[in-house]
Design a protein around this motif. Structure first.
Motif, PDB file in Angstrom:
ATOM      1  N   GLY A   1      -0.425  10.824  -7.254  1.00  0.00           N
ATOM      2  CA  GLY A   1       0.509   9.733  -7.051  1.00  0.00           C
ATOM      3  C   GLY A   1      -0.036   8.425  -7.587  1.00  0.00           C
ATOM      4  O   GLY A   1      -1.081   8.387  -8.238  1.00  0.00           O
TER       5      GLY A   1
ATOM      6  N   ASP B   1      -0.200   2.623  -5.221  1.00  0.00           N
ATOM      7  CA  ASP B   1       0.641   2.136  -4.135  1.00  0.00           C
ATOM      8  C   ASP B   1       0.966   3.260  -3.151  1.00  0.00           C
ATOM      9  O   ASP B   1       0.941   3.064  -1.930  1.00  0.00           O
ATOM     10  CB  ASP B   1       1.947   1.540  -4.682  1.00  0.00           C
ATOM     11  N   GLN B   2       1.286   4.450  -3.694  1.00  0.00           N
ATOM     12  CA  GLN B   2       1.564   5.589  -2.833  1.00  0.00           C
ATOM     13  C   GLN B   2       0.330   5.983  -2.038  1.00  0.00           C
ATOM     14  O   GLN B   2       0.416   6.369  -0.870  1.00  0.00           O
ATOM     15  CB  GLN B   2       2.048   6.773  -3.675  1.00  0.00           C
TER      16      GLN B   2
ATOM     17  N   LYS C   1      -0.139   3.811   0.916  1.00  0.00           N
ATOM     18  CA  LYS C   1       0.840   4.100   1.968  1.00  0.00           C
ATOM     19  C   LYS C   1       0.676   5.510   2.539  1.00  0.00           C
ATOM     20  O   LYS C   1       1.389   5.880   3.478  1.00  0.00           O
ATOM     21  CB  LYS C   1       2.261   3.954   1.407  1.00  0.00           C
TER      22      LYS C   1
ATOM     23  N   ASP D   1       1.438   8.222   0.944  1.00  0.00           N
ATOM     24  CA  ASP D   1       2.670   8.919   0.545  1.00  0.00           C
ATOM     25  C   ASP D   1       2.483   9.583  -0.816  1.00  0.00           C
ATOM     26  O   ASP D   1       3.189   9.273  -1.778  1.00  0.00           O
ATOM     27  CB  ASP D   1       3.825   7.925   0.506  1.00  0.00           C
ATOM     28  N   LEU D   2       1.537  10.511  -0.918  1.00  0.00           N
ATOM     29  CA  LEU D   2       1.225  11.176  -2.177  1.00  0.00           C
ATOM     30  C   LEU D   2       1.878  12.557  -2.257  1.00  0.00           C
ATOM     31  O   LEU D   2       2.129  13.196  -1.234  1.00  0.00           O
ATOM     32  CB  LEU D   2      -0.294  11.330  -2.318  1.00  0.00           C
ATOM     33  N   SER D   3       2.154  13.001  -3.465  1.00  0.00           N
ATOM     34  CA  SER D   3       2.755  14.317  -3.668  1.00  0.00           C
ATOM     35  C   SER D   3       1.678  15.399  -3.582  1.00  0.00           C
ATOM     36  O   SER D   3       0.622  15.278  -4.214  1.00  0.00           O
ATOM     37  CB  SER D   3       3.433  14.389  -5.039  1.00  0.00           C
TER      38      SER D   3
END
Length: 206
Positions: free
Chosen positions: A86, A89-90, A93, A95-97
């Motif tokens: 990712g 920024d991800q 947060k 919020d990674l794939s």
């Protein structure tokens, strides 16, 4: 049953901005987190969780690993691996794939490598897209010994659509106090294994 994490995870960031190519090793920043599992006052497993990542060929993209290697009773190793990708920024947060893995392994400098005991990778029942497998106690213990000795280790993985392994290498950074915790855990586990062996050893006839 209680699980203790003997280290707190700080923010990681990374080395190398070159693209990952076939046959190329990528240097990464690895941070370790000592793990210990206790049941009825007895150490039944101990190991290290290793996190690290590198920049991909897009400077704002990262690819990282969240892995662990443990030794456990009654005498086997266990490896777990997760790979994610990712933007920075991800990452900030959380919020990674999570990427789908075909294989995953640890390797120490002398070539000792973790491999599945039965050649099969299992899906983790707890962590989406993570895979795990039992491996030989010798290979798992060897990786933990390399961590204790401050040696560089390799973490390799292959994604389902890739024709080659991606390999990260580096020293797993843990504090001196965490080193002591890991060494003590392994010593306690070894004593527990010895007691187990002696309890099942056939008695000689006099």
């Amino acid at each position: 049953m209680r699980i203790f994490a003997c280290a707190t995870l700080s923010t990681l960031l990374f080395l190398t901005s070159s693209p990952v190519l076939s046959g190329t090793l990528e240097q990464a920043s690895f941070e370790g987190q000592v793990q210990m599992q206790i049941d009825q006052g007895q150490v039944i497993s101990c190991g290290v969780r290793v996190l690290g990542a590198v920049h991909t060929n897009t400077s704002k993209q990262i690819m990282g690993v969240d892995t662990s290697v443990n030794v456990a009773k009654p005498g086997f190793g266990m490896v777990k691996g997760l790979v994610y990708q990712g933007t920075l920024d991800q990452y900030a947060k959380g919020d990674l794939s999570r990427l789908q893995l075909r294989s995953f392994w640890f390797r120490k400098p002398d070539g000792l490598t973790t491999v599945p005991n039965k050649g099969e990778y299992l899906e983790s029942p707890e962590t989406e897209r993570a895979i795990l497998y039992p491996t030989s106690v010798d290979s798992a213990f060897g990786i933990l010994d390399a961590v204790l000795e401050g040696q560089s280790v390799q973490i390799g993985f292959r994604l389902v659509d890739d024709p080659y392994d991606r390999i990260y290498f580096g020293v797993v950074e843990i504090t001196d106090q965490e080193m002591m915790q890991l060494a003590q855990c392994l010593a306690d586990w070894a004593r527990s294994m010895l007691k187990q062996h002696e309890s099942i050893k056939p008695k000689s006839n006099k």
